[in-house]
Design a protein around this motif. Structure first.
Motif, PDB file in Angstrom:
ATOM      1  N   MET A  26       0.736  -1.120   0.105  1.00  0.00           N
ATOM      2  CA  MET A  26       0.077  -0.129  -0.315  1.00  0.00           C
ATOM      3  C   MET A  26       0.701   1.316  -0.094  1.00  0.00           C
ATOM      4  N   ILE A  27      -0.175   2.343  -0.847  1.00  0.00           N
ATOM      5  CA  ILE A  27       0.627   3.496  -0.519  1.00  0.00           C
ATOM      6  C   ILE A  27       0.754   4.469   0.540  1.00  0.00           C
ATOM      7  N   ALA A  28       1.500   4.847   1.262  1.00  0.00           N
ATOM      8  CA  ALA A  28       0.865   6.363   2.337  1.00  0.00           C
ATOM      9  C   ALA A  28       2.010   7.166   2.273  1.00  0.00           C
ATOM     10  N   HIS A  29       1.102   8.058   1.941  1.00  0.00           N
ATOM     11  CA  HIS A  29       2.749   9.353   2.088  1.00  0.00           C
ATOM     12  C   HIS A  29       1.716  10.739   2.555  1.00  0.00           C
ATOM     13  N   LEU A  30       3.076  11.712   2.984  1.00  0.00           N
ATOM     14  CA  LEU A  30       2.321  13.239   3.379  1.00  0.00           C
ATOM     15  C   LEU A  30       3.527  14.276   2.597  1.00  0.00           C
ATOM     16  N   PRO A  31       3.666  13.538   1.070  1.00  0.00           N
ATOM     17  CA  PRO A  31       4.667  14.125   0.268  1.00  0.00           C
ATOM     18  C   PRO A  31       4.938  16.145   0.375  1.00  0.00           C
ATOM     19  N   MET A  32       3.683  16.414   1.015  1.00  0.00           N
ATOM     20  CA  MET A  32       3.471  18.415   0.909  1.00  0.00           C
ATOM     21  C   MET A  32       4.181  18.813   2.163  1.00  0.00           C
ATOM     22  N   TYR A  33       5.319  19.746   2.316  1.00  0.00           N
ATOM     23  CA  TYR A  33       5.794  20.455   3.030  1.00  0.00           C
ATOM     24  C   TYR A  33       6.715  19.406   4.148  1.00  0.00           C
ATOM     25  N   ASP A  34       7.351  18.190   3.201  1.00  0.00           N
ATOM     26  CA  ASP A  34       7.722  17.499   4.355  1.00  0.00           C
ATOM     27  C   ASP A  34       9.229  18.130   4.596  1.00  0.00           C
ATOM     28  N   VAL A  35       9.147  18.894   5.265  1.00  0.00           N
ATOM     29  CA  VAL A  35      10.858  19.465   5.183  1.00  0.00           C
ATOM     30  C   VAL A  35      11.634  19.141   6.233  1.00  0.00           C
ATOM     31  N   PRO A  36      12.375  18.475   6.669  1.00  0.00           N
ATOM     32  CA  PRO A  36      13.405  18.303   7.358  1.00  0.00           C
ATOM     33  C   PRO A  36      12.472  18.952   9.546  1.00  0.00           C
ATOM     34  N   ALA A  37      12.605  20.044   9.994  1.00  0.00           N
ATOM     35  CA  ALA A  37      11.392  20.782  11.107  1.00  0.00           C
ATOM     36  C   ALA A  37      10.338  19.226  10.965  1.00  0.00           C
ATOM     37  N   ASN A  38       9.778  19.253  10.408  1.00  0.00           N
ATOM     38  CA  ASN A  38       7.962  18.933  10.235  1.00  0.00           C
ATOM     39  C   ASN A  38       8.505  16.872  10.717  1.00  0.00           C
ATOM     40  N   ASP A  75       1.919   7.778  -8.116  1.00  0.00           N
ATOM     41  CA  ASP A  75       1.437   7.241  -6.740  1.00  0.00           C
ATOM     42  C   ASP A  75      -0.067   7.450  -6.802  1.00  0.00           C
ATOM     43  N   TRP A  76      -0.657   8.545  -7.043  1.00  0.00           N
ATOM     44  CA  TRP A  76      -1.955   9.305  -6.776  1.00  0.00           C
ATOM     45  C   TRP A  76      -3.032   8.453  -7.351  1.00  0.00           C
ATOM     46  N   LEU A  77      -3.205   8.124  -8.784  1.00  0.00           N
ATOM     47  CA  LEU A  77      -3.935   7.249  -9.732  1.00  0.00           C
ATOM     48  C   LEU A  77      -3.255   5.393  -8.766  1.00  0.00           C
ATOM     49  N   SER A  78      -2.434   5.058  -8.413  1.00  0.00           N
ATOM     50  CA  SER A  78      -2.384   3.526  -7.637  1.00  0.00           C
ATOM     51  C   SER A  78      -3.528   3.038  -7.215  1.00  0.00           C
ATOM     52  N   PRO A  79      -4.168   1.979  -7.392  1.00  0.00           N
ATOM     53  CA  PRO A  79      -5.437   1.201  -6.777  1.00  0.00           C
ATOM     54  C   PRO A  79      -4.860   1.011  -5.708  1.00  0.00           C
ATOM     55  N   GLU A  80      -3.380   0.699  -5.500  1.00  0.00           N
ATOM     56  CA  GLU A  80      -3.177   1.004  -3.849  1.00  0.00           C
ATOM     57  C   GLU A  80      -2.450   1.855  -3.144  1.00  0.00           C
ATOM     58  N   LEU A  81      -3.400   3.795  -2.975  1.00  0.00           N
ATOM     59  CA  LEU A  81      -2.851   4.063  -3.026  1.00  0.00           C
ATOM     60  C   LEU A  81      -3.832   4.305  -1.290  1.00  0.00           C
ATOM     61  N   TYR A  82      -3.312   4.076  -0.285  1.00  0.00           N
ATOM     62  CA  TYR A  82      -4.094   4.488   0.979  1.00  0.00           C
ATOM     63  C   TYR A  82      -4.584   5.981   1.769  1.00  0.00           C
ATOM     64  N   LEU A  83      -3.593   6.561   1.531  1.00  0.00           N
ATOM     65  CA  LEU A  83      -3.610   8.192   1.950  1.00  0.00           C
ATOM     66  C   LEU A  83      -2.587   9.144   0.855  1.00  0.00           C
ATOM     67  N   SER A  84      -2.801   9.729   0.344  1.00  0.00           N
ATOM     68  CA  SER A  84      -1.848  10.873   0.213  1.00  0.00           C
ATOM     69  C   SER A  84      -2.436  12.850   0.304  1.00  0.00           C
ATOM     70  N   GLN A  85      -1.518  13.028  -0.306  1.00  0.00           N
ATOM     71  CA  GLN A  85      -1.757  15.085  -0.062  1.00  0.00           C
ATOM     72  C   GLN A  85      -1.264  14.724  -1.571  1.00  0.00           C
ATOM     73  N   THR A  86      -2.275  15.801  -2.708  1.00  0.00           N
ATOM     74  CA  THR A  86      -1.681  15.923  -3.832  1.00  0.00           C
ATOM     75  C   THR A  86      -2.505  17.401  -4.111  1.00  0.00           C
ATOM     76  N   CYS A  87      -2.152  18.392  -4.713  1.00  0.00           N
ATOM     77  CA  CYS A  87      -2.157  19.689  -5.039  1.00  0.00           C
ATOM     78  C   CYS A  87      -3.803  19.829  -5.340  1.00  0.00           C
ATOM     79  N   GLY A  88      -4.779  21.306  -5.118  1.00  0.00           N
ATOM     80  CA  GLY A  88      -5.596  21.270  -5.522  1.00  0.00           C
ATOM     81  C   GLY A  88      -6.231  21.050  -7.163  1.00  0.00           C
ATOM     82  N   LEU A  89      -4.773  21.740  -7.766  1.00  0.00           N
ATOM     83  CA  LEU A  89      -5.028  21.403  -9.181  1.00  0.00           C
ATOM     84  C   LEU A  89      -5.084  20.313  -9.750  1.00  0.00           C
ATOM     85  N   PRO A  90      -3.828  19.587 -10.097  1.00  0.00           N
ATOM     86  CA  PRO A  90      -4.424  17.854 -10.633  1.00  0.00           C
ATOM     87  C   PRO A  90      -5.191  17.387  -9.952  1.00  0.00           C
TER      88      PRO A  90
END
Length: 301
Positions: free
Chosen positions: A1-13, A44-59
């Motif tokens: 399964m795919i689970a990630h939080l790719p937006m704003y994942d800077v070191p301090a976060n 990742d976003w279009l995968s049937p294995e996507l459990y949770l992610s964050q995308t941009c509003g435009l896509p």
């Protein structure tokens, strides 16, 4: 399964992100561990294995709607925006704000398919006489600071993290803001239980503690309905062109949906600042915020 939080994942976060996900797993014991995003987030976003992610509003509006399930959008408590919405800030070197109405400046932008970095300034007529593509929001901010550009549009949350993590951010100042649009939504594959994920994520956000919520600048979830999202899409398209009748119609539709009022500013701003129509299409997929996270990490290193 795919689970990630790719937006704003800077070191301090990252530590706060891990605690947030652990809280999700506490509510959903079958939730997978976080996985690293691939080089192509769209895959990742279009995968049937996507459990949770964050995308941009435009896509999401342009391509993912109907292909994935919308979980909710985060409430980042962006100043002057309704819950679940954000905007872009226009940055200039401190004490050297260009003449926006003249439109005679160099605009730094992350990429031509970015809502917050490219389409947002176009929507209020800020096209620039010349343009510099940088590949990331933080790189655009640096280009302005170093004098390679005069203006850059950076999403408000990225700017918040820059002012927190980058010691040179004080050399820039905000000279304008763009109309609010829905912030980056959380999504899941069509076969997942979006309602259960929404409730688990909401409870996780509320349980991680105020310090982590402030670190991530995530305070709750907001459900933005399809009508509102479509109104945002129509307004984004209308403000990118010079057809004021279409803009009037888009604004009227926007006012009829929930949380519309702050976006009515688009008409007046566009009327005051509009110049030549944008020369690049912007209603397509992008992963600008992921690039911004990479640039932010480089600046913080």
């Amino acid at each position: 399964m795919i689970a990630h939080l790719p937006m704003y994942d800077v070191p301090a976060n990252r530590a706060a992100h891990r605690r947030l996900w652990q809280a999700v797993q506490d509510h959903l014991p079958d939730a997978p561990d976080l996985t690293p995003p691939s080089e192509n987030l769209m895959v990742d976003w279009l995968s049937p294995e996507l459990y949770l992610s964050q995308t941009c509003g435009l896509p999401y509006r342009a391509a993912l709607h109907g292909q994935v399930q919308l979980i909710a959008t985060p409430d980042n408590q962006i100043p002057n925006c309704p819950p679940g919405y954000y905007c872009s800030v226009l940055l200039a070197r401190r004490g050297a704000v260009p003449d926006l109405a003249a439109n005679d400046f160099t605009l730094a932008y992350n990429e031509p398919l970015s809502q917050s970095g490219w389409a947002a300034p176009q929507s209020i007529g800020l096209t620039g006489a010349t343009r510099l593509q940088t590949g990331g929001h933080a790189a655009s901010a640096r280009a302005v600071l170093e004098g390679r550009a005069d203006l850059a549009a950076v999403d408000a949350l990225t700017w918040h993290f820059l002012t927190r993590d980058w010691d040179k951010a004080a050399g820039l100042e905000i000279c304008a803001t763009t109309p609010a649009t829905p912030t980056l939504p959380y999504i899941t594959a069509l076969g997942q239980n979006a309602s259960a994920l929404r409730e688990a994520l909401r409870q996780a956000i509320l349980s991680i503690g105020l310090k982590d919520r402030q670190t991530l600048q995530i305070f709750d979830l907001v459900e933005i309905n399809a009508e509102a999202a479509e109104a945002d899409r129509a307004l984004a398209e209308a403000t990118a062109g010079d057809d004021l009748a279409a803009l009037e119609a888009a604004i009227a539709a926007h006012k009829g949906a929930a949380n519309r009022e702050p976006l009515v500013r688009a008409k007046n701003t566009r009327a005051q600042l509009r110049k030549a129509a944008a020369d690049a299409a912007h209603a397509a997929l992008h992963a600008a915020h992921a690039a911004a996270a990479v640039q932010l990490a480089a600046l913080a290193a």
